[in-house]
Scaffold this motif. Sequence first.
Motif, PDB file in Angstrom:
ATOM      1  N   GLY A 108      -4.927  12.033   4.412  1.00 62.52           N
ATOM      2  CA  GLY A 108      -4.663  12.921   3.292  1.00 62.52           C
ATOM      3  C   GLY A 108      -4.073  12.260   2.063  1.00 62.52           C
ATOM      4  N   ALA A 109      -4.080  10.926   2.012  1.00 66.87           N
ATOM      5  CA  ALA A 109      -3.556  10.238   0.832  1.00 66.87           C
ATOM      6  C   ALA A 109      -4.479  10.479  -0.364  1.00 66.87           C
ATOM      7  N   ARG A 110      -3.860  10.674  -1.510  1.00 70.00           N
ATOM      8  CA  ARG A 110      -4.628  10.862  -2.749  1.00 70.00           C
ATOM      9  C   ARG A 110      -4.662   9.594  -3.584  1.00 70.00           C
ATOM     10  N   GLU A 111      -3.718   8.673  -3.301  1.00 64.27           N
ATOM     11  CA  GLU A 111      -3.711   7.379  -3.995  1.00 64.27           C
ATOM     12  C   GLU A 111      -3.133   6.331  -3.064  1.00 64.27           C
ATOM     13  N   ILE A 112      -3.508   5.093  -3.344  1.00 61.50           N
ATOM     14  CA  ILE A 112      -3.069   3.974  -2.509  1.00 61.50           C
ATOM     15  C   ILE A 112      -2.597   2.846  -3.426  1.00 61.50           C
ATOM     16  N   PHE A 113      -1.520   2.222  -3.027  1.00 59.61           N
ATOM     17  CA  PHE A 113      -0.882   1.177  -3.816  1.00 59.61           C
ATOM     18  C   PHE A 113      -0.840  -0.130  -3.028  1.00 59.61           C
ATOM     19  N   MET A 141       1.430  -5.139  -9.218  1.00 61.28           N
ATOM     20  CA  MET A 141       1.301  -3.853  -8.540  1.00 61.28           C
ATOM     21  C   MET A 141      -0.045  -3.236  -8.949  1.00 61.28           C
ATOM     22  N   MET A 142      -0.750  -2.709  -7.950  1.00 60.75           N
ATOM     23  CA  MET A 142      -2.058  -2.127  -8.205  1.00 60.75           C
ATOM     24  C   MET A 142      -2.145  -0.756  -7.552  1.00 60.75           C
ATOM     25  N   ARG A 143      -3.006   0.090  -8.120  1.00 61.81           N
ATOM     26  CA  ARG A 143      -3.182   1.459  -7.643  1.00 61.81           C
ATOM     27  C   ARG A 143      -4.659   1.817  -7.670  1.00 61.81           C
ATOM     28  N   ARG A 144      -5.029   2.640  -6.705  1.00 68.66           N
ATOM     29  CA  ARG A 144      -6.378   3.187  -6.668  1.00 68.66           C
ATOM     30  C   ARG A 144      -6.295   4.631  -6.205  1.00 68.66           C
ATOM     31  N   GLY A 145      -6.945   5.526  -6.922  1.00 67.82           N
ATOM     32  CA  GLY A 145      -7.065   6.892  -6.442  1.00 67.82           C
ATOM     33  C   GLY A 145      -8.059   6.951  -5.305  1.00 67.82           C
ATOM     34  N   LEU A 146      -7.847   7.863  -4.388  1.00 67.71           N
ATOM     35  CA  LEU A 146      -8.819   8.060  -3.314  1.00 67.71           C
ATOM     36  C   LEU A 146      -9.689   9.244  -3.716  1.00 67.71           C
ATOM     37  N   GLY A 147     -10.977   9.037  -3.615  1.00 64.08           N
ATOM     38  CA  GLY A 147     -11.907  10.042  -4.108  1.00 64.08           C
ATOM     39  C   GLY A 147     -12.368   9.729  -5.522  1.00 64.08           C
ATOM     40  N   ASP A 148     -11.838   8.606  -6.081  1.00 61.52           N
ATOM     41  CA  ASP A 148     -12.259   8.175  -7.430  1.00 61.52           C
ATOM     42  C   ASP A 148     -13.715   7.740  -7.402  1.00 61.52           C
ATOM     43  N   TYR A 187      -9.453  -6.809  -4.881  1.00 65.52           N
ATOM     44  CA  TYR A 187      -8.875  -5.481  -5.088  1.00 65.52           C
ATOM     45  C   TYR A 187      -9.499  -4.785  -6.293  1.00 65.52           C
ATOM     46  N   ARG A 188      -9.748  -5.519  -7.365  1.00 65.13           N
ATOM     47  CA  ARG A 188     -10.400  -4.918  -8.543  1.00 65.13           C
ATOM     48  C   ARG A 188     -11.810  -4.439  -8.182  1.00 65.13           C
ATOM     49  N   HIS A 189     -12.509  -5.231  -7.381  1.00 66.93           N
ATOM     50  CA  HIS A 189     -13.854  -4.856  -6.922  1.00 66.93           C
ATOM     51  C   HIS A 189     -13.813  -3.522  -6.177  1.00 66.93           C
ATOM     52  N   PHE A 190     -12.720  -3.265  -5.472  1.00 67.04           N
ATOM     53  CA  PHE A 190     -12.550  -2.023  -4.715  1.00 67.04           C
ATOM     54  C   PHE A 190     -11.963  -0.895  -5.565  1.00 67.04           C
ATOM     55  N   GLY A 191     -11.816  -1.127  -6.860  1.00 69.98           N
ATOM     56  CA  GLY A 191     -11.379  -0.062  -7.752  1.00 69.98           C
ATOM     57  C   GLY A 191      -9.888   0.007  -8.013  1.00 69.98           C
ATOM     58  N   PHE A 192      -9.132  -0.992  -7.554  1.00 69.95           N
ATOM     59  CA  PHE A 192      -7.699  -1.005  -7.837  1.00 69.95           C
ATOM     60  C   PHE A 192      -7.484  -1.446  -9.279  1.00 69.95           C
ATOM     61  N   GLU A 193      -6.480  -0.843  -9.917  1.00 67.99           N
ATOM     62  CA  GLU A 193      -6.123  -1.198 -11.284  1.00 67.99           C
ATOM     63  C   GLU A 193      -4.679  -1.652 -11.331  1.00 67.99           C
ATOM     64  N   GLU A 194      -4.409  -2.625 -12.178  1.00 65.47           N
ATOM     65  CA  GLU A 194      -3.044  -3.136 -12.341  1.00 65.47           C
ATOM     66  C   GLU A 194      -2.187  -2.074 -13.029  1.00 65.47           C
ATOM     67  N   ILE A 195      -1.002  -1.826 -12.456  1.00 62.65           N
ATOM     68  CA  ILE A 195      -0.110  -0.823 -13.047  1.00 62.65           C
ATOM     69  C   ILE A 195       1.258  -1.392 -13.411  1.00 62.65           C
ATOM     70  N   GLY A 196       1.511  -2.648 -13.078  1.00 63.05           N
ATOM     71  CA  GLY A 196       2.797  -3.231 -13.421  1.00 63.05           C
ATOM     72  C   GLY A 196       3.023  -4.542 -12.705  1.00 63.05           C
ATOM     73  N   THR A 197       4.213  -5.092 -12.943  1.00 61.50           N
ATOM     74  CA  THR A 197       4.585  -6.364 -12.329  1.00 61.50           C
ATOM     75  C   THR A 197       5.977  -6.243 -11.736  1.00 61.50           C
ATOM     76  N   ARG A 198       6.150  -6.789 -10.557  1.00 64.11           N
ATOM     77  CA  ARG A 198       7.479  -6.904  -9.950  1.00 64.11           C
ATOM     78  C   ARG A 198       7.879  -8.377 -10.084  1.00 64.11           C
ATOM     79  N   ARG A 199       8.826  -8.633 -10.948  1.00 64.73           N
ATOM     80  CA  ARG A 199       9.267 -10.004 -11.210  1.00 64.73           C
ATOM     81  C   ARG A 199       9.947 -10.602  -9.987  1.00 64.73           C
ATOM     82  N   ARG A 200       9.562 -11.845  -9.679  1.00 64.20           N
ATOM     83  CA  ARG A 200      10.176 -12.622  -8.583  1.00 64.20           C
ATOM     84  C   ARG A 200      10.216 -11.825  -7.273  1.00 64.20           C
ATOM     85  N   TYR A 201       9.145 -11.090  -6.982  1.00 66.65           N
ATOM     86  CA  TYR A 201       9.061 -10.216  -5.804  1.00 66.65           C
ATOM     87  C   TYR A 201       9.032 -11.013  -4.496  1.00 66.65           C
ATOM     88  N   TYR A 202       8.319 -12.114  -4.508  1.00 67.26           N
ATOM     89  CA  TYR A 202       8.163 -12.912  -3.287  1.00 67.26           C
ATOM     90  C   TYR A 202       9.303 -13.909  -3.137  1.00 67.26           C
TER      91      TYR A 202
END
Length: 147
Positions: free
Chosen positions: A98-103, A140-147, A117-132
């Motif tokens: 039942g997820a409507r979006e995936i990150f 950070m990327m997001r894709r709607g489900l049903g898009d 990920y871009r090929h699968f429809g994910f779009e960049e929505i931001g950056t987490r600095r020094r995350y790793y």
Amino acid sequence: MLRPMTEADLPEVMAIEQATFPLDAWSEGMMRGELAEMPRTRHYVVALVDGEIVAYAGLAAAADQADVQTIAVLERHQGAGIGSAMLTALLAEAGRRGAREIFLEVRADNPRAQAVYRHFGFEEIGTRRRYYDDGTDAIMMRRGLGD
């Protein structure tokens, strides 16, 4: 072939984790914690080639949102479509739940994964600095489900 991950798979999975993410690998305890949440909020799969686990992937899902936790493919099997098959399975599972979006977060220094990920429809929505752990940023990327 994909199948659900089990605790019996952990020795092989942890070897792939260490080989794929040497600077910021998850611990076995962290992975056991993820598996303990299956199937309630987690869905993990392994990919087998000739009976050998060569890749794994995981999803967290709650309410109408899901997150790709991890995807790892042994280097000698990269480029064979295994990562794409696992991502397809995770997207389908997120939809079933039942997820409507995936990150997801992807290393800023991993253009190959970003392209998948871009090929699968994910779009960049931001950056987490020094995350790793090594200080690398995460995209950070997001894709709607049903898009």
